[in-house]
Design a protein around this motif. Structure first.
Motif, PDB file in Angstrom:
ATOM      1  N   PRO A  39      -1.990  50.973  98.753  1.00 28.18           N
ATOM      2  CA  PRO A  39      -1.979  49.575  98.293  1.00 28.18           C
ATOM      3  C   PRO A  39      -1.355  48.583  99.284  1.00 28.18           C
ATOM      4  N   ASP A  40      -0.699  49.058 100.337  1.00 28.36           N
ATOM      5  CA  ASP A  40      -0.059  48.115 101.261  1.00 28.36           C
ATOM      6  C   ASP A  40      -0.729  48.112 102.637  1.00 28.36           C
ATOM      7  N   VAL A  59      -5.299  45.938 103.970  1.00 24.41           N
ATOM      8  CA  VAL A  59      -5.930  46.944 103.126  1.00 24.41           C
ATOM      9  C   VAL A  59      -7.452  46.753 103.210  1.00 24.41           C
ATOM     10  N   GLY A  60      -8.167  47.840 103.420  1.00 13.90           N
ATOM     11  CA  GLY A  60      -9.621  47.741 103.516  1.00 13.90           C
ATOM     12  C   GLY A  60     -10.129  47.715 104.946  1.00 13.90           C
ATOM     13  N   THR A  61      -9.229  47.702 105.911  1.00 10.52           N
ATOM     14  CA  THR A  61      -9.648  47.803 107.318  1.00 10.52           C
ATOM     15  C   THR A  61      -9.921  49.274 107.619  1.00 10.52           C
ATOM     16  N   GLY A  63     -11.814  43.592 102.571  1.00  8.61           N
ATOM     17  CA  GLY A  63     -10.954  42.692 101.816  1.00  8.61           C
ATOM     18  C   GLY A  63     -10.154  43.568 100.875  1.00  8.61           C
ATOM     19  N   ALA A  64      -9.331  42.972 100.049  1.00  4.60           N
ATOM     20  CA  ALA A  64      -8.529  43.801  99.148  1.00  4.60           C
ATOM     21  C   ALA A  64      -9.415  44.380  98.066  1.00  4.60           C
ATOM     22  N   LYS A  65      -9.505  45.678  98.034  1.00  7.28           N
ATOM     23  CA  LYS A  65     -10.297  46.379  97.034  1.00  7.28           C
ATOM     24  C   LYS A  65      -9.491  47.546  96.548  1.00  7.28           C
ATOM     25  N   ARG A  66     -10.014  48.238  95.547  1.00  6.71           N
ATOM     26  CA  ARG A  66      -9.316  49.397  95.023  1.00  6.71           C
ATOM     27  C   ARG A  66      -9.405  50.560  95.995  1.00  6.71           C
ATOM     28  N   ARG A  67      -8.302  51.333  96.042  1.00  6.24           N
ATOM     29  CA  ARG A  67      -8.184  52.510  96.900  1.00  6.24           C
ATOM     30  C   ARG A  67      -9.400  53.441  96.814  1.00  6.24           C
ATOM     31  N   ASN A 109     -16.507  54.216  99.730  1.00  8.01           N
ATOM     32  CA  ASN A 109     -17.389  53.447 100.576  1.00  8.01           C
ATOM     33  C   ASN A 109     -17.299  53.897 102.032  1.00  8.01           C
ATOM     34  N   ALA A 110     -16.087  54.143 102.516  1.00 10.64           N
ATOM     35  CA  ALA A 110     -15.917  54.583 103.901  1.00 10.64           C
ATOM     36  C   ALA A 110     -16.613  55.920 104.126  1.00 10.64           C
ATOM     37  N   SER A 111     -16.528  56.816 103.152  1.00 10.77           N
ATOM     38  CA  SER A 111     -17.191  58.110 103.353  1.00 10.77           C
ATOM     39  C   SER A 111     -18.706  57.928 103.325  1.00 10.77           C
ATOM     40  N   ASN A 112     -19.205  57.000 102.514  1.00 10.40           N
ATOM     41  CA  ASN A 112     -20.640  56.712 102.548  1.00 10.40           C
ATOM     42  C   ASN A 112     -21.063  56.141 103.902  1.00 10.40           C
ATOM     43  N   VAL A 113     -20.260  55.244 104.444  1.00 12.75           N
ATOM     44  CA  VAL A 113     -20.591  54.662 105.751  1.00 12.75           C
ATOM     45  C   VAL A 113     -20.626  55.770 106.810  1.00 12.75           C
TER      46      VAL A 113
END
Lengths: 417, 417
Positions: free
Chosen positions: B359-360, B368-370, B389-393, B399-403
């Motif tokens: 969360p930080d 968060v989200g980078t 942007g700020a999204k849920r963990r 999403n990152a694993s999909n990318v």
């Protein structure tokens, strides 16, 4: 007076299966915490006749109706109009809401508000307005003929926000009782076994009650009491929980905790210890589960997914002679993997899993479902052999990762491994 | 004749909000694909009176009723008994099911079956039995007074499995028409964007139809045709699918495939290539997802979850000067991690993710989200920078694993990275 609530969700997207009715879960949990019994959920499409029929049924059997969805600006948003027809109220325009909406469009969306949005500012005469700072559609509530009707927006985060901000205070004003629940989380004993042991006791209890729930390869017992005050409810719960603890013993891994991994994380933090993983058949699931928790980096250094034997040897430094002599799915290799995880990451504890997740036996003829879980710590190395018989791949993996976390919990709590 | 179905879920845990009614979504989506209209979902607790009332209402307005839940061995599992009372049928014991259950307990659970499990072998006289190889409770179906009643188990994976294996063929048998659907799986374009592009086309189509569905951080377009024969339906679908492919291009990653990782596995197998992972913020999720697929060992050697920087340096051999100069969440480190994954495992391709799941912010002030996703192969190293942007963990990680899988798919298919 005890209240009876029911939920009506409005939205064709729910009937098409595009989305799950998450609002129902959010509201049910919240209502249950308020001591309000929920006896029905109903979902209807964006169809005024079927919504009317659902409302007529609901008003006959419940004194609180919460609707979700259908408050928006489009032509298929019909919830308020339909409720007003059924309960004999008019809609009236709230100019202050129109102004707020126009302002929101200008500031946040950088475009003028389209006129269909005015529909959102039409609310039942004499209602309590639930403003919606995180969306465009306000909600509202009124009471007609002893039935309270609360209208909340459909998007789950808006629904949850408005429920907590407006509906909870509204409903608290109606109720006398409080309900308190505690969840006893259990691993290592199945639902039917727990039920067999506690069946008579569960049947005999009415307040508090004791109810079993199955979770992915584990279970929980929920103990719930209803009383005039929270203290009274807690006092009723304490002896029952104590009794269950006495009967079931250390398969209860926590009360009101989220999961085995959460308990492991808390114990590791208390003792300022770190761990690392070496995973074969679970393929990263243990690492993935611990890192789902925020703050995991305080206790989890990392791990190796050693799917190929070469990776076990080259990255985890499992001696090749062990791999040759016993095969990758064996107790000596599980132990060496756990030691390897410690060694290569510098963690205090290494946790390993190696096994056959299927669909086929391994090249040494180990059956699907044969799994070894290892734990290496400064004071020793342990291994647990499992055999699930033929089961589904995801079950074997899920269960093996639970066994690994449970082994870690037992080690950290000083229980027999 | 057009059929009208409704769903009744049975389970107090749903009314308490312990779980969401995922079965309703699964079945609604499946029924919609069969061209069967669903007008209502109802949820009742483990209560025979309220279940009876719901069944009485349902039989008056629908000709197909699907129930979920309440088929298990415990005393509050009352669905079959209640349905039999409402529809005037008796329950009878199926000795073969008892034998299967006893056998399953002995083989898989290594203990004798408790007698309460026999309840699961009691089924309505004259029903069609739906066997349940992945659980203990079988389901069933019968027709009474023109109303078909199908009973499915509550756990979502059992419900889905039984629906596809038994209920779909049963329901297809009721209709004269054949319905054929194909799913175009899309990654890299959001639902609203796809809808914007195809809105007019989707509205103009009636048979075949084209409908968008959102999935965890991706989406699909379902193309469905109804015709007298399968061949006819396929012939109607082909030009529409071709047209959509022409419009959307390479964001369509597959037709009727399960997931991005399935497509990656197939491409890797075709080209006899292997890959390995180096994961930081996704914490093993990519490894876990590929190893969920049976046969993954042909293409996946293993990976490293380098949650701590020390693990990046010591296990993945990321140069310490890179970590010091750019920080763990940076393009150079993502690239070095991907190269490290290749090097330490001997795989052809290395896939890496490093980022801030929250969360930080991280200690260098990265939001968060980078996230940086890297791919190393014999012919080069690539990196994709993401910023959510700020999204849920869990969203960021999913999403990152999909990318990462999409980057792998694009590399393997020769598309621009």
């Amino acid at each position: 007076m005890a209240h009876t609530a029911e939920l009506i969700a409005v939205g064709t997207e729910l009937l098409l299966g595009n989305v799950a009715n998450l609002d129902a879960q959010i509201l049910s949990e919240g209502l249950s915490a308020l001591g309000i019994n929920v006896y029905y959920h109903t979902v209807v499409g964006d169809n005024p006749e079927r919504l009317s029929a659902a409302l007529e049924t609901a008003r006959r059997r419940s004194d609180i109706i919460l609707t979700t969805g259908g408050l928006g600006p489009t032509y298929d948003d019909l919830t308020k109009q339909t409720i007003c027809r059924v309960f004999g109220r008019e809609l009236e325009l709230h100019q202050d809401i129109v102004d707020t909406l126009r302002d929101m469009f200008a500031r946040s969306f950088h475009k003028p508000m389209t006129e269909n949005n005015i529909q959102q500012a039409m609310l039942p005469v004499g209602c309590t307005v639930f403003d919606n700072p995180i969306g465009t559609a306000p909600g509202c509530a009124f009471c007609e003929g002893g039935v309270h009707v609360l209208m909340l927006p459909g998007p789950p985060h808006e629904c949850e926000f408005m429920f907590r901000r407006h509906a909870v205070p509204y409903l608290k004003g109606l109720s006398g009782d409080v309900i308190v629940s505690h969840d006893l989380r259990i691993f290592g004993m199945g639902e039917s076994e727990v039920e067999q042991i506690l069946r008579e006791r569960m049947k005999s209890l009415t307040n508090p009650t004791l109810a079993p729930y199955a979770k992915r390869s584990e279970m929980l017992l929920r103990c719930t009491a209803k009383a005039a005050t929270e203290e009274e409810a807690e006092a009723m719960l304490a002896p029952v929980m104590e009794e269950v603890r006495g009967i079931l013993g250390d398969v209860i891994y926590g009360v009101d905790v989220g999961s085995l991994e959460e308990v492991c994380m808390a114990r590791l933090k208390e003792r300022s210890l770190t761990f690392a993983t070496a995973e074969s058949c679970t393929g990263g699931m243990i690492a993935q589960r611990i890192t789902e928790l925020s703050g995991a980096s305080a206790v989890f250094r990392g791990g190796v997914v050693s799917y190929w034997s070469e990776v076990k040897a080259d990255v985890l430094r499992v001696p090749r002679q062990l791999l040759d002599a016993y095969g990758a799915v064996s107790e000596p290799v599980a132990k060496a993997m756990a030691e390897g995880a410690r060694a290569v990451t510098g963690a205090d504890i290494g946790l390993s899993v190696t096994g056959v997740a299927g669909p086929d036996k391994d090249e040494r003829g180990n059956e699907v479902g044969t799994v070894f879980v290892g734990l290496a710590a400064p004071d020793g190395v342990w291994c647990k052999a499992l055999s699930y018989g033929a089961k589904r791949r995801d079950r074997i993996r899920g269960n093996a990762s639970n066994v690994a976390f449970d082994l870690l919990r037992r080690y950290l709590t000083g229980l027999p491994l």
